[in-house]
Scaffold this active site. Sequence first.
Site, PDB file in Angstrom:
ATOM      1  N   ARG A 280       0.863  -1.178   0.000  1.00  0.00           N
ATOM      2  CA  ARG A 280       0.000   0.000   0.000  1.00  0.00           C
ATOM      3  C   ARG A 280       0.900   1.228   0.000  1.00  0.00           C
ATOM      4  NH1 ARG A 280      -3.878   2.547   4.797  1.00  0.00           N
ATOM      5  NH2 ARG A 280      -1.962   3.663   5.290  1.00  0.00           N
TER       6      ARG A 280
ATOM      7  N   TYR B 128      -3.317  11.912   5.110  1.00  0.00           N
ATOM      8  CA  TYR B 128      -3.473  10.592   5.716  1.00  0.00           C
ATOM      9  C   TYR B 128      -2.363   9.623   5.316  1.00  0.00           C
ATOM     10  CZ  TYR B 128      -4.756   5.860   6.535  1.00  0.00           C
ATOM     11  OH  TYR B 128      -4.688   4.557   6.928  1.00  0.00           O
TER      12      TYR B 128
ATOM     13  N   ASP C 118      -5.176   3.810  -0.036  1.00  0.00           N
ATOM     14  CA  ASP C 118      -6.294   4.080   0.881  1.00  0.00           C
ATOM     15  C   ASP C 118      -6.669   5.557   0.778  1.00  0.00           C
ATOM     16  OD1 ASP C 118      -8.122   4.159   2.944  1.00  0.00           O
ATOM     17  OD2 ASP C 118      -6.822   3.149   4.410  1.00  0.00           O
TER      18      ASP C 118
ATOM     19  N   HIS D  60      -9.148   6.779   2.490  1.00  0.00           N
ATOM     20  CA  HIS D  60      -9.559   7.072   3.864  1.00  0.00           C
ATOM     21  C   HIS D  60     -10.750   8.025   3.941  1.00  0.00           C
ATOM     22  CE1 HIS D  60      -8.568   6.876   8.250  1.00  0.00           C
ATOM     23  NE2 HIS D  60      -8.026   5.737   7.852  1.00  0.00           N
TER      24      HIS D  60
ATOM     25  N   GLU E 272      -9.141   1.923  -1.689  1.00  0.00           N
ATOM     26  CA  GLU E 272      -9.878   1.642  -0.443  1.00  0.00           C
ATOM     27  C   GLU E 272     -10.628   2.855   0.085  1.00  0.00           C
ATOM     28  OE1 GLU E 272      -7.193   0.253   2.598  1.00  0.00           O
ATOM     29  OE2 GLU E 272      -8.598   0.708   4.199  1.00  0.00           O
TER      30      GLU E 272
ATOM     31  N   GLU F 193     -13.486  -1.282   6.765  1.00  0.00           N
ATOM     32  CA  GLU F 193     -12.749  -1.485   8.017  1.00  0.00           C
ATOM     33  C   GLU F 193     -13.513  -0.924   9.217  1.00  0.00           C
ATOM     34  OE1 GLU F 193      -9.078   0.517   7.009  1.00  0.00           O
ATOM     35  OE2 GLU F 193      -9.617   2.252   8.195  1.00  0.00           O
TER      36      GLU F 193
ATOM     37  N   ARG G 266     -13.342  -5.116   3.780  1.00  0.00           N
ATOM     38  CA  ARG G 266     -12.288  -4.875   4.767  1.00  0.00           C
ATOM     39  C   ARG G 266     -12.664  -5.267   6.193  1.00  0.00           C
ATOM     40  NH1 ARG G 266      -7.831  -4.033   4.695  1.00  0.00           N
ATOM     41  NH2 ARG G 266      -7.535  -1.985   5.611  1.00  0.00           N
TER      42      ARG G 266
ATOM     43  N   GLU H  80      -4.205  -7.290   5.267  1.00  0.00           N
ATOM     44  CA  GLU H  80      -3.325  -6.165   5.610  1.00  0.00           C
ATOM     45  C   GLU H  80      -2.380  -6.590   6.732  1.00  0.00           C
ATOM     46  OE1 GLU H  80      -5.364  -2.782   7.315  1.00  0.00           O
ATOM     47  OE2 GLU H  80      -3.810  -1.389   6.641  1.00  0.00           O
TER      48      GLU H  80
ATOM     49  N   TRP I 229     -11.717  12.331   8.665  1.00  0.00           N
ATOM     50  CA  TRP I 229     -10.303  11.998   8.802  1.00  0.00           C
ATOM     51  C   TRP I 229     -10.037  10.679   8.106  1.00  0.00           C
ATOM     52  CZ3 TRP I 229      -7.825   7.802  11.190  1.00  0.00           C
ATOM     53  CH2 TRP I 229      -6.423   7.838  11.043  1.00  0.00           C
TER      54      TRP I 229
END
Length: 403
Positions: free
Chosen positions: A148, A160, A211, A213, A237, A263, A284, A340, A403
Amino acid sequence: MMKITKARVIVCSPGRNFVTLKIETDQGVYGIGDGTLNGRELAVVSYLEDHVIPCLIGRDPRRIEDIWQYLYRGAYWRRGPVTMRAIAAVDVALWDIKAKMAGMPLYDLLGGRSRDGVLVYGHANGKDIDHTSEQVGLYRDMGYKAIRAQSGIPGVKGAYGVGRGDMYYEPADSALPTETLWNTSSYLNFAPRLFERLRADHGEEVHLLHDVHHRLTPIEAGRLGKDLEPYRLFWMEDATPAENQEAFRLIRQHTTTPLAVGEIFNTLWDAKELISEQLIDYLRMTIVGSGGVTHLRRVADFASVYQVRTGCHGATDLSPVTLGTAVHFDTWVPNFGIQEYMRHAPETDDVFPHDYRFEDGYLHAGSAPGHGVDIDEALAAKYPYSPKQLPVARLQDGSMWNW
Ligand code: EZ4
Ligand code: CO
């Protein structure tokens, strides 16, 4: 009859905070579960100590399904990150007990090996493109087949995923949340340049992941996915927040870049349309976040019907107990995608003795009965809880963002 005689929550901070549950039985066998919720650890501790543990004492630990249903249905207030982590901590400890009693590694109890090793991806985080490419090189040298990549963006303070050391990245860094800045247009211009460079430097073979995020709107995510198509990402992601699952329809219409999300999901209900409408490629959700092995295997079976594969979250805030259990789960689950793997700090690894091992881009489950992870309580006691929260993000004009 077999009985749960005791259950204890152990909070420790060997490098970062972890919430661990130890369940003991009248037959001398014990099990270990993880209930860590990054930045909200003590909420899970209270849920376990005040509401769950008193109900466990005297129950038969072999009745995993019944205890799961008791804690899920019986709470009346269903779902949510705190509840589902408390349930996960119990569930994983019970699977650990059952597998130990059976004398089997957990993957055998689940149905046996589906593969030789578990493909993992590591995190290459750099302050700029040069540094990120260098970090990708470092991971390739360590044998990783999937990496990643996240990078600092000129003019965006605390973008991030930018690490503070070479091998460890831990976003929960302060007792009160650190304020970071976000700029969508700088990012949308920057991200394709990063991956263009990574492909030029590292070739086509290595799997690259990224990602977002939760930072983009659906149409922005569609555009980014399209711009990244030439660089053949393994996945993009969390492109947009997924409280509204329909948002992914829009992204899907615009790009063939594979999509991963989940996630922060807690139950199948958070992902049901995403899966059944084939709006994503990888899920995830992981063991600690989603009610343990009992629920995650149900989710994975549902996903398998729609050719959605697993991509379990495995950041450092998921303790070695979760990682070890995930490696067993991944060794068995037929529709496995990738795992991951952010390496834990050495202090963390010392407190949680484990038998999984990394070799040549894969994690391998050990053959000890159970999930193969324990806690050294005497050592854990040397690392007391230290309050840390995740950062927050604001836009240039001061508005709060994701975030
Ligand atoms: O920010 O686990 O894909 N990995 C991630 C993580 C999350 C942290 C939050 O606790 O997005 O790094
Ligand atoms: Co993520």
